[in-house]
Design a protein around this motif. Sequence first.
Motif: not given
Length: 75
Positions: A16-19, A21, A35, A38-40
Amino acid sequence: HRGGRVKILAATPTPPPFLLAPGSLLLNHGRLFVGCGQNSALRLERLQTAGKPARSAEEFICGYKPRENDFFGAR
């Protein structure tokens, strides 16, 4: 995935973070990510579409040809 079911057979969590959706697909430098919230995200490694044999993410990319805004799951 354009109306069909896809099984994720192997994947690796990304740091993380991986923005991205939840359910959104991203093709980046020949790697396919989905996606997860939770930003994962997961880096997809092996997938199987309905009625087809399992294949590597690279093979899936060649046949499926992911496009911007492609999505796994119900919207």
